[in-house]
Design a protein around this motif. Structure first.
Motif, PDB file in Angstrom:
ATOM      1  N   ASP A  10       3.561  18.805  -0.028  1.00 37.58           N
ATOM      2  CA  ASP A  10       4.866  18.327  -0.614  1.00 37.58           C
ATOM      3  C   ASP A  10       5.020  17.038  -0.775  1.00 37.58           C
ATOM      4  OD1 ASP A  10       6.461  21.529   0.553  1.00 37.58           O
ATOM      5  OD2 ASP A  10       5.174  21.176  -0.915  1.00 37.58           O
ATOM      6  N   ALA A  11       4.818  16.304   0.236  1.00 37.97           N
ATOM      7  CA  ALA A  11       5.267  14.623   0.250  1.00 37.97           C
ATOM      8  C   ALA A  11       4.205  14.017  -0.652  1.00 37.97           C
ATOM      9  CB  ALA A  11       5.248  14.449   1.649  1.00 37.97           C
ATOM     10  N   ALA A  12       2.968  14.578  -0.656  1.00 35.73           N
ATOM     11  CA  ALA A  12       1.992  13.914  -1.543  1.00 35.73           C
ATOM     12  C   ALA A  12       2.462  14.214  -3.023  1.00 35.73           C
ATOM     13  CB  ALA A  12       0.724  14.572  -1.132  1.00 35.73           C
ATOM     14  N   GLY A  13       2.834  15.526  -3.254  1.00 33.52           N
ATOM     15  CA  GLY A  13       3.159  15.810  -4.477  1.00 33.52           C
ATOM     16  C   GLY A  13       4.423  15.137  -4.976  1.00 33.52           C
ATOM     17  N   SER A 132      15.203   2.218  -7.418  1.00 30.32           N
ATOM     18  CA  SER A 132      15.771   3.454  -6.653  1.00 30.32           C
ATOM     19  C   SER A 132      14.417   4.573  -6.328  1.00 30.32           C
ATOM     20  CB  SER A 132      16.780   4.449  -7.223  1.00 30.32           C
ATOM     21  OG  SER A 132      16.935   5.415  -6.292  1.00 30.32           O
ATOM     22  N   VAL A 133      13.540   4.532  -7.472  1.00 26.19           N
ATOM     23  CA  VAL A 133      12.641   5.432  -7.186  1.00 26.19           C
ATOM     24  C   VAL A 133      11.540   4.809  -6.644  1.00 26.19           C
ATOM     25  CG1 VAL A 133      10.606   6.242  -8.635  1.00 26.19           C
ATOM     26  CG2 VAL A 133      13.005   6.924  -9.421  1.00 26.19           C
ATOM     27  N   SER A 134      11.245   3.531  -6.796  1.00 21.72           N
ATOM     28  CA  SER A 134      10.038   2.794  -5.930  1.00 21.72           C
ATOM     29  C   SER A 134      10.560   2.747  -4.444  1.00 21.72           C
ATOM     30  CB  SER A 134      10.286   1.308  -6.581  1.00 21.72           C
ATOM     31  OG  SER A 134       9.664   1.273  -7.749  1.00 21.72           O
ATOM     32  N   GLU A 135      11.923   2.552  -4.220  1.00 18.25           N
ATOM     33  CA  GLU A 135      12.302   2.428  -2.845  1.00 18.25           C
ATOM     34  C   GLU A 135      11.954   3.789  -2.021  1.00 18.25           C
ATOM     35  OE1 GLU A 135      15.813  -0.579  -3.279  1.00 18.25           O
ATOM     36  OE2 GLU A 135      16.363   1.162  -2.687  1.00 18.25           O
ATOM     37  N   GLU A 136      12.353   5.046  -2.945  1.00 19.90           N
ATOM     38  CA  GLU A 136      11.962   6.337  -2.528  1.00 19.90           C
ATOM     39  C   GLU A 136      10.663   6.520  -2.204  1.00 19.90           C
ATOM     40  OE1 GLU A 136      13.094  11.091  -3.611  1.00 19.90           O
ATOM     41  OE2 GLU A 136      14.256   9.335  -4.436  1.00 19.90           O
ATOM     42  N   ARG A 137       9.765   6.285  -3.290  1.00 15.06           N
ATOM     43  CA  ARG A 137       8.323   6.525  -3.026  1.00 15.06           C
ATOM     44  C   ARG A 137       7.910   5.708  -1.872  1.00 15.06           C
ATOM     45  NH1 ARG A 137       5.631   3.564  -7.548  1.00 15.06           N
ATOM     46  NH2 ARG A 137       6.199   1.772  -6.271  1.00 15.06           N
ATOM     47  N   ASN A 138       8.146   4.370  -1.663  1.00 16.79           N
ATOM     48  CA  ASN A 138       7.564   3.703  -0.438  1.00 16.79           C
ATOM     49  C   ASN A 138       8.005   4.329   0.722  1.00 16.79           C
ATOM     50  OD1 ASN A 138       6.561   1.706  -2.302  1.00 16.79           O
ATOM     51  ND2 ASN A 138       8.248   0.238  -2.303  1.00 16.79           N
ATOM     52  N   GLN A 139       9.094   4.786   0.798  1.00 16.79           N
ATOM     53  CA  GLN A 139       9.684   5.434   1.993  1.00 16.79           C
ATOM     54  C   GLN A 139       8.657   6.785   2.367  1.00 16.79           C
ATOM     55  OE1 GLN A 139      13.841   6.417   1.266  1.00 16.79           O
ATOM     56  NE2 GLN A 139      14.435   4.507   2.199  1.00 16.79           N
ATOM     57  N   LEU A 140       8.564   7.585   1.125  1.00 16.05           N
ATOM     58  CA  LEU A 140       7.683   8.742   1.554  1.00 16.05           C
ATOM     59  C   LEU A 140       6.134   8.265   1.682  1.00 16.05           C
ATOM     60  CD1 LEU A 140       8.665  11.080  -1.345  1.00 16.05           C
ATOM     61  CD2 LEU A 140       8.743  11.445   0.796  1.00 16.05           C
ATOM     62  N   LYS A 141       5.761   7.286   1.100  1.00 13.44           N
ATOM     63  CA  LYS A 141       4.539   6.696   1.534  1.00 13.44           C
ATOM     64  C   LYS A 141       4.395   6.387   3.125  1.00 13.44           C
ATOM     65  CE  LYS A 141       2.486   4.996  -2.803  1.00 13.44           C
ATOM     66  NZ  LYS A 141       2.112   3.765  -3.492  1.00 13.44           N
ATOM     67  N   MET A 143       6.142   7.643   5.368  1.00 22.01           N
ATOM     68  CA  MET A 143       6.377   8.818   6.124  1.00 22.01           C
ATOM     69  C   MET A 143       4.843   9.514   6.281  1.00 22.01           C
ATOM     70  SD  MET A 143       8.944  12.000   5.535  1.00 22.01           S
ATOM     71  CE  MET A 143       7.971  12.737   4.294  1.00 22.01           C
ATOM     72  N   LEU A 144       4.425   9.521   5.165  1.00 22.56           N
ATOM     73  CA  LEU A 144       3.146  10.027   5.078  1.00 22.56           C
ATOM     74  C   LEU A 144       2.016   9.329   5.924  1.00 22.56           C
ATOM     75  CD1 LEU A 144       2.394  11.085   1.250  1.00 22.56           C
ATOM     76  CD2 LEU A 144       2.529  12.454   3.308  1.00 22.56           C
ATOM     77  N   GLN A 145       2.068   8.025   6.078  1.00 19.98           N
ATOM     78  CA  GLN A 145       1.362   7.318   6.869  1.00 19.98           C
ATOM     79  C   GLN A 145       1.467   7.473   8.248  1.00 19.98           C
ATOM     80  OE1 GLN A 145       1.842   3.296   5.404  1.00 19.98           O
ATOM     81  NE2 GLN A 145       0.388   3.352   3.709  1.00 19.98           N
ATOM     82  N   GLY A 146       2.667   7.608   8.476  1.00 17.13           N
ATOM     83  CA  GLY A 146       3.231   7.932   9.900  1.00 17.13           C
ATOM     84  C   GLY A 146       2.655   9.359  10.203  1.00 17.13           C
ATOM     85  N   GLU A 147       2.729  10.394   9.661  1.00 24.44           N
ATOM     86  CA  GLU A 147       2.187  11.653   9.791  1.00 24.44           C
ATOM     87  C   GLU A 147       0.847  11.775   9.942  1.00 24.44           C
ATOM     88  OE1 GLU A 147       5.719  14.061   7.496  1.00 24.44           O
ATOM     89  OE2 GLU A 147       3.708  14.622   7.170  1.00 24.44           O
ATOM     90  N   ARG A 148       0.141  10.953   8.945  1.00 22.25           N
ATOM     91  CA  ARG A 148      -1.404  10.734   9.014  1.00 22.25           C
ATOM     92  C   ARG A 148      -1.936  10.258  10.371  1.00 22.25           C
ATOM     93  NH1 ARG A 148      -2.430   7.864   4.455  1.00 22.25           N
ATOM     94  NH2 ARG A 148      -1.676   9.645   3.265  1.00 22.25           N
ATOM     95  N   ARG A 149      -1.196   9.162  10.998  1.00 21.98           N
ATOM     96  CA  ARG A 149      -1.601   8.513  12.125  1.00 21.98           C
ATOM     97  C   ARG A 149      -1.294   9.467  13.586  1.00 21.98           C
ATOM     98  NH1 ARG A 149       1.806   3.763  10.624  1.00 21.98           N
ATOM     99  NH2 ARG A 149       0.373   2.701   9.036  1.00 21.98           N
ATOM    100  N   ALA A 150      -0.121  10.158  13.117  1.00 26.10           N
ATOM    101  CA  ALA A 150       0.246  11.012  14.227  1.00 26.10           C
ATOM    102  C   ALA A 150      -0.718  12.244  14.341  1.00 26.10           C
ATOM    103  CB  ALA A 150       1.437  11.644  14.237  1.00 26.10           C
ATOM    104  N   ARG A 151      -1.246  12.724  13.251  1.00 27.95           N
ATOM    105  CA  ARG A 151      -1.971  13.798  13.260  1.00 27.95           C
ATOM    106  C   ARG A 151      -3.601  13.141  13.607  1.00 27.95           C
ATOM    107  NH1 ARG A 151      -3.368  14.893   7.736  1.00 27.95           N
ATOM    108  NH2 ARG A 151      -5.206  13.496   7.954  1.00 27.95           N
ATOM    109  N   MET A 152      -3.858  12.147  13.382  1.00 26.65           N
ATOM    110  CA  MET A 152      -5.401  11.430  13.714  1.00 26.65           C
ATOM    111  C   MET A 152      -5.125  11.267  15.262  1.00 26.65           C
ATOM    112  SD  MET A 152      -6.001   8.604  10.724  1.00 26.65           S
ATOM    113  CE  MET A 152      -7.670   8.185  11.052  1.00 26.65           C
ATOM    114  N   ASP A 153      -3.907  10.798  15.840  1.00 26.92           N
ATOM    115  CA  ASP A 153      -3.935  10.499  17.221  1.00 26.92           C
ATOM    116  C   ASP A 153      -3.968  11.900  17.871  1.00 26.92           C
ATOM    117  OD1 ASP A 153      -1.054   7.719  17.237  1.00 26.92           O
ATOM    118  OD2 ASP A 153      -3.424   7.873  16.766  1.00 26.92           O
TER     119      ASP A 153
END
Length: 157
Positions: A10-13, A132-141, A143-153
């Motif tokens: 969903d986040a990637a979408g 606004s869209v750029s800021e929201e996109r950066n926040q989601l990116k 968040m995805l990186q954080g989730e990816r790191r947590a999953r990898m950890d």
């Protein structure tokens, strides 16, 4: 795990949609900027035509005043009076036509200025939206990186 995967998808979408939206808005902003530039050029051209009309009107007014003086002096010369009156009338009609053209140009200039102000407002709104869209996109990116790191950890553990 399925929930996390669904959230990531969903986040990637959403990031993908936001990227597309940002590109669309950037294209719109370019169009608005081009329109803004074109409107500025139109305004400049209109102002130049306005100056030309005013200069021609001033010349015509001076000529009309000179002809008026000649007309008064020629009242004693009956045969010349009719010719001068005809010239005066032609010049007066030309002046009236110039005044009409000047008024038209003034209305056009006002219209162009109003359109330019609208374009500037649209440009500001679009820039705010893109930011606004750029800021929201950066926040989601992030968040995805954080989730990816947590999953990898968690997978590493």
């Amino acid at each position: 795990s399925l929930d996390a995967e669904a959230r990531r998808e969903d986040a990637a979408g959403e990031v993908s949609w936001l990227d597309a939206e940002a590109r669309r808005k950037e294209r719109l902003m370019l169009q608005v900027e081009e329109n803004h530039h074109a409107m500025a050029v139109l305004e400049q051209q209109s102002q130049e035509r306005l100056r030309q009309h005013e200069a021609a009107r001033d010349i015509a007014e001076r000529e009309l005043a000179r002809l008026q003086t000649e007309l008064v002096a020629a009242r004693n010369r009956e045969e010349q009076l009719e010719a001068l009156q005809a010239r005066y009338d032609r010049r007066l009609e030309a002046l009236r036509e110039r005044n009409v053209a000047l008024e038209r140009e003034q209305r056009e200039l006002s219209r162009v200025k109003a359109m330019l102000r609208q374009q500037e407002t649209k440009l500001k709104v679009l820039q705010d939206s893109i930011r606004s869209v750029s800021e929201e996109r950066n926040q989601l990116k992030k968040m995805l990186q954080g989730e990816r790191r947590a999953r990898m950890d968690s997978e590493a553990s």
